[in-house]
Design an enzyme around this catalytic site. Structure first.
Site, PDB file in Angstrom:
ATOM      1  N   LEU A   1       0.873  -1.166   0.000  1.00 15.36           N
ATOM      2  CA  LEU A   1       0.000   0.000   0.000  1.00 15.36           C
ATOM      3  C   LEU A   1       0.911   1.217   0.000  1.00 15.36           C
ATOM      4  CD1 LEU A   1      -2.703  -0.881   2.717  1.00 15.36           C
ATOM      5  CD2 LEU A   1      -3.004  -0.924   0.241  1.00 15.36           C
ATOM      6  N   ASP A   2       0.563   2.249  -0.781  1.00 16.84           N
ATOM      7  CA  ASP A   2       1.405   3.440  -0.740  1.00 16.84           C
ATOM      8  C   ASP A   2       1.247   4.132   0.611  1.00 16.84           C
ATOM      9  OD1 ASP A   2      -0.655   5.668  -0.988  1.00 16.84           O
ATOM     10  OD2 ASP A   2      -1.099   4.546  -2.814  1.00 16.84           O
ATOM     11  N   ALA A   3       2.133   5.088   0.871  1.00 18.23           N
ATOM     12  CA  ALA A   3       2.225   5.667   2.207  1.00 18.23           C
ATOM     13  C   ALA A   3       0.908   6.256   2.689  1.00 18.23           C
ATOM     14  CB  ALA A   3       3.324   6.734   2.246  1.00 18.23           C
TER      15      ALA A   3
END
Length: 251
Positions: free
Chosen positions: A111-113
């Site tokens: 998952l991106d930040a």
């Protein structure tokens, strides 16, 4: 094949191992073996087979069951701002600051930040690869808040049928809009920042993105930053889900 099975190795009886990791009673495990649904190191198992859980690859319906005693399975509700890596060069908080660091584990996909929500973490590489690989079609559900108000009927149709991105058209997705500007999107691909790019392509950039489910696994009670172990039933449900999608893909 029969000759190989006839050379029974030392170790524990297969039905005992299956029962110990949650596949019902020993009688249920024996039924699985008798039905030809269990393999050991690629060979269809027979009743009476003995196995070494530390070294033998045991699969039910084509999915590894993860019987090694040192395997762990975590479910994390990732908060925004936490990066999915073991160490960050910018000193940002990582998932390894939240879950136990021993034994060494890794995330199933990413998952991106700024994306929140469900993240699976394990040291079971075989099962992780089965879950993450696009060919197995394990679906992932997201709750999405978008900019620019309600997504138009045409935009919803494009999201459902496939959106042209710079790396190709997306596979059909399940998309609903329970209220204006709020989407529930289910995909089974794993492209980088896919949901964000899909929404931007139809003119509704993402304001907030939360993953709520991976295959059969979800937990609405898990608060941001909290984690827990999978239950035996959850692990078995994921194994069965991966096996089912694999079988459908071979039809």
């Amino acid at each position: 094949m029969a000759a190989r099975n006839a050379q029974l190795p030392t170790g524990e009886r297969l039905q005992k191992v299956l029962a110990a990791v949650g596949f019902g009673s020993r009688r249920t495990a024996e039924d699985l073996i008798s039905a030809g649904r269990v393999t050991v190191n690629g060979d269809v198992a027979i009743l009476g087979r003995r196995v070494d859980p530390d070294n033998d690859l045991i699969e039910v319906d084509g999915a590894p069951i993860g019987v090694k005693p040192d395997l762990v399975y975590y479910m994390l509700n990732k908060p925004a701002g936490v990066v999915v890596t073991s160490k960050d060069t910018h000193d940002r908080r990582t998932i390894m600051d939240i879950v136990p660091t021993e034994p060494r584990v890794f995330s199933v996909g990413r998952l991106d930040a700024e994306t929140e929500g469900l993240l699976l973490i394990t040291n079971d590489g075989q099962l992780a690869n089965r879950i993450a690989h696009p060919s197995n079609g394990v679906d992932k559900e997201y709750l999405v808040e978008v900019d620019n108000g309600a997504v138009s009927p045409g935009g919803l149709r494009r999201l459902r049928d496939g959106v042209e991105l710079d790396d190709g058209i997306t596979a059909p997705a399940k998309v609903s809009q329970p209220e204006p500007g709020i989407l529930r999107i289910t995909i089974h691909e794993g492209r980088n920042r896919q949901v964000r790019r899909m929404c931007e392509a139809v003119g509704n950039p993402v304001r907030r993105l939360v993953r709520t489910r991976i295959g059969p696994l979800a937990d609405k009670t898990l608060q941001p930053g909290e984690w827990r172990h999978w239950t035996t039933d959850e692990r078995n449900a994921m194994i069965e889900a991966v096996a089912a999608t694999r079988l459908r893909g071979s039809e």
